[in-house]
Design an enzyme around this catalytic site. Structure first.
Site, PDB file in Angstrom:
ATOM      1  N   GLY A  23       0.839  -1.186   0.000  1.00 56.09           N
ATOM      2  CA  GLY A  23       0.000   0.000   0.000  1.00 56.09           C
ATOM      3  C   GLY A  23       0.878   1.241   0.000  1.00 56.09           C
ATOM      4  CB  SER A  46       3.437  -7.548   3.989  1.00 58.20           C
ATOM      5  OG  SER A  46       4.072  -7.009   2.854  1.00 58.20           O
ATOM      6  CD  GLU A  47       6.198  -4.641   5.498  1.00 57.41           C
ATOM      7  OE1 GLU A  47       6.767  -5.195   6.469  1.00 57.41           O
ATOM      8  OE2 GLU A  47       6.014  -5.193   4.404  1.00 57.41           O
ATOM      9  CB  THR A  48       0.544   0.774   4.030  1.00 56.26           C
ATOM     10  OG1 THR A  48      -0.348  -0.292   3.661  1.00 56.26           O
ATOM     11  CG2 THR A  48       0.069   2.065   3.374  1.00 56.26           C
ATOM     12  CG  HIS A  75       7.366  -4.760  -0.352  1.00 54.69           C
ATOM     13  ND1 HIS A  75       7.411  -5.041   0.988  1.00 54.69           N
ATOM     14  CD2 HIS A  75       6.046  -4.634  -0.654  1.00 54.69           C
ATOM     15  CE1 HIS A  75       6.187  -5.099   1.473  1.00 54.69           C
ATOM     16  NE2 HIS A  75       5.329  -4.855   0.501  1.00 54.69           N
TER      17      HIS A  75
END
Length: 289
Positions: A23, A46-48, A75
């Protein structure tokens, strides 16, 4: 109601529905921490990454998993850099303030985008925790490649690097997530990065899987921070030469991709991590003001 533009970007790939989805909010500088956390939970990647632009070439990047704020995420950074080029026509050298430090980054007009990670640090895994870590992974000492480093490495966040003998052994892993979460926290490690030096991709030096239950991510398809830290660890221990390399990850989850890395031997040693990305989704999230 306030409308916040959100994106989902597949990083470390040029193919839709591959790589690692992140995100991104590219105008998220004034959002309070609790709102950033709720947005990350709603995005459920998994991460924003939340990006704030101070001036033409200076930014702040903040990162949240669905459960917690973290210091750095590879990422999600690649996804954010890709969007800055695609949506705001930003190219060239920039710097980004993160909780892991102020990091140089580069956005070329085309091709992969690049982030430089923090100066690498290494430490050994204590013997008692090593035993607990192997048990949580379902591994024994005989499953390990004794010629490769089993250690903690950081280029901004601490991660445990565990070498196994083959790609088949790597793909057969079925960790005990709850035990792995406990051991990771004992180590002060965000994730456990298990790797082997027999990748299928012809340009890769290693294939890996990444488990981060300590921050609410059972398995991450692609992990740029871990790839940079592993590249430095392998070069530091003489397992591979410094320079250009690539890491294969995500195929076992149906999301294949390639993480690029460049290790400058130094001193000091430095790592750059790069990759391609594909924008998959753009929308507006409505929140109370």
């Amino acid at each position: 109601m306030r409308e916040i533009e959100v994106f989902q970007v597949d990083a470390f790939t040029e193919e839709p529905f591959s790589g690692n989805p992140a995100g991104v909010v590219i105008d998220g500088g004034d959002l309070p921490r609790d709102l950033r956390q709720r947005i990350a939970r709603e995005m459920n990647c998994s991460e924003t990454a939340f990006v704030f632009r101070y001036e033409r070439d200076r930014f702040r990047f903040q990162y949240h998993t669905p459960e917690a704020e973290v210091d750095l995420c590879g990422h999600a950074t690649i996804a954010a850099l890709h969007l800055l080029r695609e949506r705001q026509d930003i190219v060239g050298d920039i710097v980004a303030e993160t909780r892991a430090g102020i990091l140089p980054m580069r956005i070329d007009e085309e091709g992969p985008v690049w982030m430089r990670q923090a100066e690498p640090k290494f430490r050994e895994v204590p013997d008692d925790v090593r035993v607990a870590l192997l048990q949580a992974l379902g591994l024994g000492e005989d499953d390990l490649d004794g010629e490769l480093p089993f250690a903690l490495a950081s280029t901004g966040i601490w991660q445990a690097m565990v070498p196994v003998k083959s790609r088949d052994a790597l793909f057969a892993l079925t960790p005990d997530t709850l035990r792995l979460r406990e051991v990771s926290r004992r180590l002060g490690a965000i994730c456990v990065h298990v790797y082997a030096l027999d990748p299928a991709h012809p340009s890769a030096v290693a294939v890996a899987r990444d488990f981060a239950p300590a921050v609410g991510v059972a398995e991450d398809p692609h992990t740029g921070t871990a790839a940079g830290a592993l590249a430095c660890l392998l070069a530091h221990r003489g397992a591979v030469p410094a320079g250009e390399m690539a890491f294969e990850q995500g195929a076992n989850l149906g999301r294949p991709g390639l993480i690029l890395a460049r290790v400058e031997a130094g001193p000091p040693m430095r790592a750059w991590v790069g990759g391609h990305a594909v924008t998959m989704l753009r929308g507006e999230m409505r929140v109370a003001k």
